[in-house]
Design an enzyme around this catalytic site. Structure first.
Site, PDB file in Angstrom:
ATOM      1  N   TYR A  29      56.738  18.303  37.278  1.00 37.57           N
ATOM      2  CA  TYR A  29      57.147  17.621  38.507  1.00 37.57           C
ATOM      3  C   TYR A  29      58.639  17.747  38.777  1.00 37.57           C
ATOM      4  O   TYR A  29      59.086  17.609  39.901  1.00 37.57           O
ATOM      5  CB  TYR A  29      56.753  16.135  38.459  1.00 37.57           C
ATOM      6  CG  TYR A  29      55.243  15.898  38.487  1.00 37.57           C
ATOM      7  CD1 TYR A  29      54.352  16.949  38.426  1.00 37.57           C
ATOM      8  CD2 TYR A  29      54.733  14.620  38.583  1.00 37.57           C
ATOM      9  CE1 TYR A  29      52.987  16.741  38.446  1.00 37.57           C
ATOM     10  CE2 TYR A  29      53.357  14.396  38.611  1.00 37.57           C
ATOM     11  CZ  TYR A  29      52.491  15.468  38.534  1.00 37.57           C
ATOM     12  OH  TYR A  29      51.142  15.259  38.551  1.00 37.57           O
TER      13      TYR A  29
ATOM     14  N   ASP B 263      41.457  19.118  28.915  1.00 35.00           N
ATOM     15  CA  ASP B 263      40.157  19.257  29.596  1.00 35.00           C
ATOM     16  C   ASP B 263      39.081  18.481  28.840  1.00 35.00           C
ATOM     17  O   ASP B 263      38.245  17.792  29.425  1.00 35.00           O
ATOM     18  CB  ASP B 263      39.785  20.737  29.769  1.00 35.00           C
ATOM     19  CG  ASP B 263      40.094  21.589  28.545  1.00 35.00           C
ATOM     20  OD1 ASP B 263      40.753  21.089  27.615  1.00 35.00           O
ATOM     21  OD2 ASP B 263      39.657  22.753  28.500  1.00 35.00           O
TER      22      ASP B 263
ATOM     23  N   ASP C  77      44.684   8.135  36.282  1.00 39.40           N
ATOM     24  CA  ASP C  77      43.869   7.812  37.461  1.00 39.40           C
ATOM     25  C   ASP C  77      42.376   7.846  37.130  1.00 39.40           C
ATOM     26  O   ASP C  77      41.603   7.021  37.621  1.00 39.40           O
ATOM     27  CB  ASP C  77      44.160   8.784  38.610  1.00 39.40           C
ATOM     28  CG  ASP C  77      45.243   8.256  39.536  1.00 39.40           C
ATOM     29  OD1 ASP C  77      45.885   7.251  39.169  1.00 39.40           O
ATOM     30  OD2 ASP C  77      45.444   8.835  40.613  1.00 39.40           O
TER      31      ASP C  77
ATOM     32  N   LYS D 148      47.587  20.916  25.818  1.00 45.63           N
ATOM     33  CA  LYS D 148      46.816  22.132  26.104  1.00 45.63           C
ATOM     34  C   LYS D 148      47.423  23.218  25.218  1.00 45.63           C
ATOM     35  O   LYS D 148      47.914  24.251  25.697  1.00 45.63           O
ATOM     36  CB  LYS D 148      46.921  22.448  27.611  1.00 45.63           C
ATOM     37  CG  LYS D 148      46.005  23.523  28.118  1.00 45.63           C
ATOM     38  CD  LYS D 148      44.551  23.120  28.196  1.00 45.63           C
ATOM     39  CE  LYS D 148      43.712  24.305  28.636  1.00 45.63           C
ATOM     40  NZ  LYS D 148      42.283  24.153  28.339  1.00 45.63           N
TER      41      LYS D 148
ATOM     42  N   ASP E 163      49.271  11.912  34.751  1.00 47.75           N
ATOM     43  CA  ASP E 163      49.017  11.520  36.142  1.00 47.75           C
ATOM     44  C   ASP E 163      47.510  11.534  36.395  1.00 47.75           C
ATOM     45  O   ASP E 163      46.920  10.592  36.930  1.00 47.75           O
ATOM     46  CB  ASP E 163      49.736  12.521  37.066  1.00 47.75           C
ATOM     47  CG  ASP E 163      49.778  12.056  38.505  1.00 47.75           C
ATOM     48  OD1 ASP E 163      49.283  10.955  38.799  1.00 47.75           O
ATOM     49  OD2 ASP E 163      50.297  12.811  39.351  1.00 47.75           O
TER      50      ASP E 163
END
Ligand code: NAD
Length: 367
Positions: free
Chosen positions: A145, A227, A255, A195, A251
């Site tokens: 970001y 994942d 959620d 990852k 993020d």
């Protein structure tokens, strides 16, 4: 001498001021009961600040926050300001600059599905018979970001976009310490999400997690690829205690966790800056949800997320652990007694439908 704390209150837009009113009543009562005083001042932020001053984050608001021990934030945004240029919009123009200004690098999002509210979760009830309680610790100021270069350009007649994922080892270390310390106060298990099969960033992340874990022999460390973590959260959320991960993964996973918890209206969050010598953090505390324009102004929003944000503020920024627990227990009490705002009401006989003020009053009474 009695303990005294200063907080800046930024209620914002939509349901923000409605749920903030209840949260401040709870804060006042708790302060009185536990023998400390709170100097609080209210300031403009978001759409309300745009309307009054032209800016979503007026300098006066930032100055007031600088003088405070913590920020209690409501929510910002709404249809009225949606068509402004992105940088002037309430969320982009207020939340991100606040995070940046105060170096709020650690985002703590509890994902709690109360045992009495499993029906509100989209996950099959047999997978979460007693609900769950997971804490997601997300790195908030690094990674994709914020990494540079971040650009779009033309190369050989083709449009190319670049985002940069960049972390320093010390950034990784400091967020891992937050997660391990949090786990020490919970079930003492950290699952680090990365990852590492694909990303160089994640290879360093995983190595660093192993190193930091050595300072916390009482805490068990495990790793998951992101994942797989996304799938396992749905299949076996009750197995997790603390999840820690970088900005983008956090993020998304936080959620997902909010969604499977059942109601956004129940979930607080904390964004913490550097740890002070006394072990406390400067932080900003807010509900996980937004300004809920669809129900704003009706007095029916669930105030629990905002009230639990006060509990997190008391714990992490003011060191008032007993008062924090008292608020959490009072919320537990109100939910167990069957009180439900519209977002968590199913119409069953054991439930009583209440509005924002009634839920706030029940929590106050339990304190
Ligand atoms: P939202 O979280 O505001 O609402 C999503 C759904 O959850 C709505 O149906 C809403 O009614 C419900 N909900 C949320 N909080 C609730 C509560 N306390 N009680 C009962 N129901 C609740 O998300 P959205 O609709 O995507 O966004 C609305 C506005 O909020 C947008 O302008 C968005 O930019 C802004 N927003 C702000 C923040 C923030 O201030 N941190 C975060 C997310 C979205």
């Amino acid at each position: 001498m009695s303990r005294s704390h200063t907080i800046a209150v930024l209620a914002g837009d939509g349901i923000g001021p409605e749920v903030m009113e209840q949260a401040l009543l709870v804060l006042d009562t708790t302060a009185e009961k536990f023998g400390f005083s709170i100097n609080q001042s209210a300031h403009l932020v978001g759409g309300a600040a745009i309307d009054a001053t032209g800016s979503p984050l007026p300098p006066e608001t930032v100055t007031a926050c600088e003088k405070a021990d913590a920020i209690l934030f409501g929510s910002v945004g709404g249809p009225k300001w949606e068509n402004l240029p992105p940088a002037q919009q309430p969320e982009r123009g207020a939340l991100l600059p606040l995070r940046k200004h105060f170096g709020l690098f650690a985002n703590l999002r509890p994902g709690v599905c109360h045992p009495a509210l499993t029906h509100a979760s989209p996950v099959k009830n047999e997978l979460i018979p007693n609900g769950f309680d997971v804490l997601c610790v997300r790195e908030l100021t690094g990674g994709l970001y914020f990494g540079e270069p971040k650009l779009q350009e033309e190369r050989d007649g083709e449009t190319v976009v670049i985002d940069t994922m960049i972390y320093t080892k010390s950034e990784i270390e400091r967020i891992l310490h937050v997660a391990f310390k949090a786990a020490q106060g919970r079930d003492k298990r950290v699952c680090s999400v990365d990852k590492a099969n694909v990303l160089q960033n994640s290879v360093l992340w995983r190595q660093t997690a192993e190193e930091v874990a050595k300072s916390y022999p009482d805490v068990e460390l495990s790793h998951l690829y992101v994942d797989n973590a996304a799938m396992q959260l749905i299949r076996r959320a009750p197995d997790f205690d603390v999840l820690v991960t970088e900005n983008l993964f956090g993020d998304i996973l936080s959620d997902e966790m909010a969604m499977i918890s059942g109601s956004l209206g129940m979930l607080p969050s904390a964004s913490l800056g550097g740890q002070k010598d006394n072990g406390l953090y400067f932080g900003m505390y807010e509900p996980s949800g937004g300004s809920a324009p669809d129900i704003a102004g009706q007095g029916i929003a669930n105030p629990v997320a905002q009230i639990l944000s006060v509990a997190m503020l008391l714990r992490h920024s003011l060191g008032e652990e007993e008062a924090a627990k008292a608020i959490e227990n009072a919320v537990e009490n109100a939910i167990s007694s069957g009180l439900r705002t519209g977002d968590i009401y199913t119409g069953s006989e054991q439930e009583t439908k209440v509005n924002t003020a009634e839920m706030g009053a029940a929590i106050l009474k339990a304190i």
